[in-house]
Design an enzyme around this catalytic site. Structure first.
Site, PDB file in Angstrom:
ATOM      1  N   ASP A   8     -10.788  -0.504 -11.437  1.00 33.45           N
ATOM      2  CA  ASP A   8     -10.862  -1.065 -10.259  1.00 33.45           C
ATOM      3  C   ASP A   8     -10.322  -2.318 -10.203  1.00 33.45           C
ATOM      4  OD1 ASP A   8     -10.345  -1.071  -7.398  1.00 33.45           O
ATOM      5  OD2 ASP A   8     -12.291  -2.249  -7.087  1.00 33.45           O
ATOM      6  N   LEU A   9      -9.306  -2.929  -9.022  1.00 35.78           N
ATOM      7  CA  LEU A   9      -9.309  -4.483  -9.415  1.00 35.78           C
ATOM      8  C   LEU A   9     -10.091  -4.860  -8.761  1.00 35.78           C
ATOM      9  CD1 LEU A   9      -7.162  -6.936 -10.972  1.00 35.78           C
ATOM     10  CD2 LEU A   9      -5.417  -6.126  -8.980  1.00 35.78           C
ATOM     11  N   ASP A  10      -9.759  -5.163  -7.345  1.00 36.85           N
ATOM     12  CA  ASP A  10     -10.778  -6.090  -6.090  1.00 36.85           C
ATOM     13  C   ASP A  10     -11.967  -5.665  -6.544  1.00 36.85           C
ATOM     14  OD1 ASP A  10      -7.719  -7.257  -5.391  1.00 36.85           O
ATOM     15  OD2 ASP A  10      -7.159  -4.916  -4.087  1.00 36.85           O
ATOM     16  N   THR A  16     -11.276 -10.607  -5.951  1.00 35.48           N
ATOM     17  CA  THR A  16     -10.663 -11.522  -4.398  1.00 35.48           C
ATOM     18  C   THR A  16     -10.634 -10.381  -3.249  1.00 35.48           C
ATOM     19  OG1 THR A  16      -9.120  -8.791  -5.556  1.00 35.48           O
ATOM     20  CG2 THR A  16      -7.864 -10.996  -5.779  1.00 35.48           C
ATOM     21  N   LYS A  44     -13.193  -1.913   2.103  1.00 38.75           N
ATOM     22  CA  LYS A  44     -13.008  -1.767   0.484  1.00 38.75           C
ATOM     23  C   LYS A  44     -12.943  -0.941  -0.540  1.00 38.75           C
ATOM     24  CE  LYS A  44     -16.815  -5.535  -0.968  1.00 38.75           C
ATOM     25  NZ  LYS A  44     -18.264  -6.208  -1.161  1.00 38.75           N
ATOM     26  N   GLY A  45     -11.613  -0.783  -0.780  1.00 39.39           N
ATOM     27  CA  GLY A  45     -11.025   0.541  -2.020  1.00 39.39           C
ATOM     28  C   GLY A  45     -10.030   1.102  -1.251  1.00 39.39           C
ATOM     29  N   ARG A  48      -4.572  -0.793   2.628  1.00 37.90           N
ATOM     30  CA  ARG A  48      -3.826  -1.783   3.708  1.00 37.90           C
ATOM     31  C   ARG A  48      -3.683  -1.184   5.230  1.00 37.90           C
ATOM     32  NH1 ARG A  48       1.128  -5.608   2.375  1.00 37.90           N
ATOM     33  NH2 ARG A  48      -0.146  -5.561   0.027  1.00 37.90           N
ATOM     34  N   SER A 113      -5.947   0.593  -8.787  1.00 46.01           N
ATOM     35  CA  SER A 113      -6.641  -0.022  -7.740  1.00 46.01           C
ATOM     36  C   SER A 113      -5.512   0.035  -6.455  1.00 46.01           C
ATOM     37  CB  SER A 113      -5.937  -1.227  -7.650  1.00 46.01           C
ATOM     38  OG  SER A 113      -5.933  -2.548  -7.016  1.00 46.01           O
ATOM     39  N   ALA A 114      -6.202   0.339  -5.473  1.00 51.29           N
ATOM     40  CA  ALA A 114      -5.055   0.799  -4.056  1.00 51.29           C
ATOM     41  C   ALA A 114      -4.156  -0.593  -4.186  1.00 51.29           C
ATOM     42  CB  ALA A 114      -6.371   1.158  -2.828  1.00 51.29           C
ATOM     43  N   SER A 115      -4.533  -1.349  -5.328  1.00 49.61           N
ATOM     44  CA  SER A 115      -3.723  -2.539  -3.918  1.00 49.61           C
ATOM     45  C   SER A 115      -2.018  -3.061  -4.321  1.00 49.61           C
ATOM     46  CB  SER A 115      -4.180  -3.939  -4.751  1.00 49.61           C
ATOM     47  OG  SER A 115      -3.312  -5.132  -4.207  1.00 49.61           O
ATOM     48  N   ASN A 117      -0.494  -5.571  -4.687  1.00 45.34           N
ATOM     49  CA  ASN A 117      -0.801  -6.381  -5.191  1.00 45.34           C
ATOM     50  C   ASN A 117      -0.840  -6.816  -6.651  1.00 45.34           C
ATOM     51  OD1 ASN A 117       0.421  -8.443  -2.454  1.00 45.34           O
ATOM     52  ND2 ASN A 117      -1.379  -7.909  -1.389  1.00 45.34           N
ATOM     53  N   LYS A 144      -8.042   5.939  -1.861  1.00 51.32           N
ATOM     54  CA  LYS A 144      -9.673   6.131  -2.550  1.00 51.32           C
ATOM     55  C   LYS A 144      -9.743   6.848  -0.905  1.00 51.32           C
ATOM     56  CE  LYS A 144      -9.360   3.241  -6.116  1.00 51.32           C
ATOM     57  NZ  LYS A 144      -9.615   1.533  -6.563  1.00 51.32           N
ATOM     58  N   GLU A 168     -15.832   0.612 -10.593  1.00 55.26           N
ATOM     59  CA  GLU A 168     -15.487   1.098  -8.857  1.00 55.26           C
ATOM     60  C   GLU A 168     -16.826   0.216  -8.163  1.00 55.26           C
ATOM     61  OE1 GLU A 168     -13.708   1.355  -6.252  1.00 55.26           O
ATOM     62  OE2 GLU A 168     -12.142   2.300  -7.609  1.00 55.26           O
ATOM     63  N   ASP A 169     -16.465  -0.561  -7.234  1.00 52.35           N
ATOM     64  CA  ASP A 169     -17.430  -1.966  -6.835  1.00 52.35           C
ATOM     65  C   ASP A 169     -17.049  -1.355  -5.423  1.00 52.35           C
ATOM     66  OD1 ASP A 169     -14.593  -2.105  -5.733  1.00 52.35           O
ATOM     67  OD2 ASP A 169     -15.558  -4.441  -4.667  1.00 52.35           O
TER      68      ASP A 169
HETATM   69  C1  BG6 Z   1      -8.269  -2.165  -2.040  1.00 53.00           C
HETATM   70  C2  BG6 Z   1      -9.314  -3.639  -1.690  1.00 53.00           C
HETATM   71  O1  BG6 Z   1      -8.374  -2.936  -3.714  1.00 53.00           O
HETATM   72  O2  BG6 Z   1      -6.134  -2.488  -2.512  1.00 53.00           O
HETATM   73  C3  BG6 Z   1      -9.003  -3.371  -0.614  1.00 53.00           C
HETATM   74  O3  BG6 Z   1     -10.415  -3.214  -1.921  1.00 53.00           O
HETATM   75  C4  BG6 Z   1      -6.984  -3.488   0.459  1.00 53.00           C
HETATM   76  O4  BG6 Z   1     -10.153  -4.118   0.837  1.00 53.00           O
HETATM   77  C5  BG6 Z   1      -6.486  -2.459  -1.060  1.00 53.00           C
HETATM   78  O5  BG6 Z   1      -6.749  -3.842   1.176  1.00 53.00           O
HETATM   79  C6  BG6 Z   1      -4.940  -2.769  -0.331  1.00 53.00           C
HETATM   80  O6  BG6 Z   1      -4.339  -4.074  -0.683  1.00 53.00           O
HETATM   81  P1  BG6 Z   1      -3.168  -4.549  -0.714  1.00 53.00           P
HETATM   82  O7  BG6 Z   1      -3.625  -5.738  -1.201  1.00 53.00           O
HETATM   83  O8  BG6 Z   1      -2.107  -3.665  -1.324  1.00 53.00           O
HETATM   84  O9  BG6 Z   1      -3.328  -4.811   0.739  1.00 53.00           O
HETATM   85 MG    MG Z   2     -12.741  -2.687  -5.546  1.00 60.77          MG
END
Ligand code: BG6
Ligand code: MG
Length: 209
Positions: A8-10, A16, A44-45, A48, A113-115, A117, A144, A168-169
């Protein structure tokens, strides 16, 4: 024997998670309610849009889809502003060493990662080259605790779920890793995550079994 490691990233590789929290808190205060660190654990996880829905539930606010999209976008612009100063120095303790140690032993590495970004963050941290595969929020449709993100990573690494461990966190991430059939390793300083196969305080504590 573990053949793949999915990170996982964040909150696992980089701190972050605190910026996500600050950006959501700013939004909550603008909407007229407080948003605590305890509330933030639920976000968390998760994706968005799902995070925004949870936030609005906490504030007992309902709105149209168009308004939700506008708010999610506003939160993201603020979050990305906070990320501008990110550098390699923001990698969490032991993160790079852990990945390098695994790579040296022939373990394949993926991001899970779910992000959306994530590509930008990996660039900022200068660690993109350490990954054999990158799965992020731009590539999956189910957030997730759905296992999609990890099953996609397993597939890209050409491995089986049981051959992979997931770092994972977040509770949603531990649940997703277990649902995928992977070994779940909680990176959990506070000792609040449930259902993991192993818990470590930080990646610097990880030793290959
Ligand atoms: C996860 C974070 O890694 O990414 C969440 O733990 C976040 O808090 C999710 O909402 C989505 O991230 P982003 O950067 O696409 O808004
Ligand atoms: Mg995380």
């Amino acid at each position: 024997m573990v053949k793949g490691a999915i990170f996982d990233l964040d909150g696992v590789l980089v701190d972050t998670a605190k910026y996500h929290y600050l950006a959501w808190k700013e939004l909550a205060l603008e909407l007229g309610f407080d948003f605590t660190e305890k509330d933030n654990e639920q976000l968390k996880g998760v994706s968005r849009m799902r995070s925004l829905e949870l936030l609005l539930q906490i504030g007992k606010i309902s709105m149209t889809e168009a308004q939700k999209l506008e708010l999610a976008d506003r939160k993201n612009r603020r979050y990305v502003q906070m990320l501008q100063a990110l550098t390699k120095a923001d990698l969490l303790e032991g993160a790079e060493a852990c990945i390098l140690q695994l790579r040296q032993k022939g373990v394949k590495i993926s991001l899970g990662s779910a992000s959306k970004n994530a590509p930008f963050i990996l660039e900022k941290l200068e660690i993109r080259d350490l990954f054999d595969a990158v799965v992020d929020g731009n590539m999956v449709s189910r957030a997730k605790p759905d296992p999609e993100v990890f099953l996609t990573a397993v597939q890209l690494l050409a491995l089986k779920p049981e051959e992979c461990c997931v770092f994972e966190d977040a509770q949603a991430g531990i649940d997703a890793a277990k649902a995928a059939g992977c070994l779940a390793i909680a990176v959990d300083k506070a000792g609040i995550l449930m259902g993991a196969d192993m818990t470590i305080h930080s990646l610097s504590q990880f030793q290959m079994l």
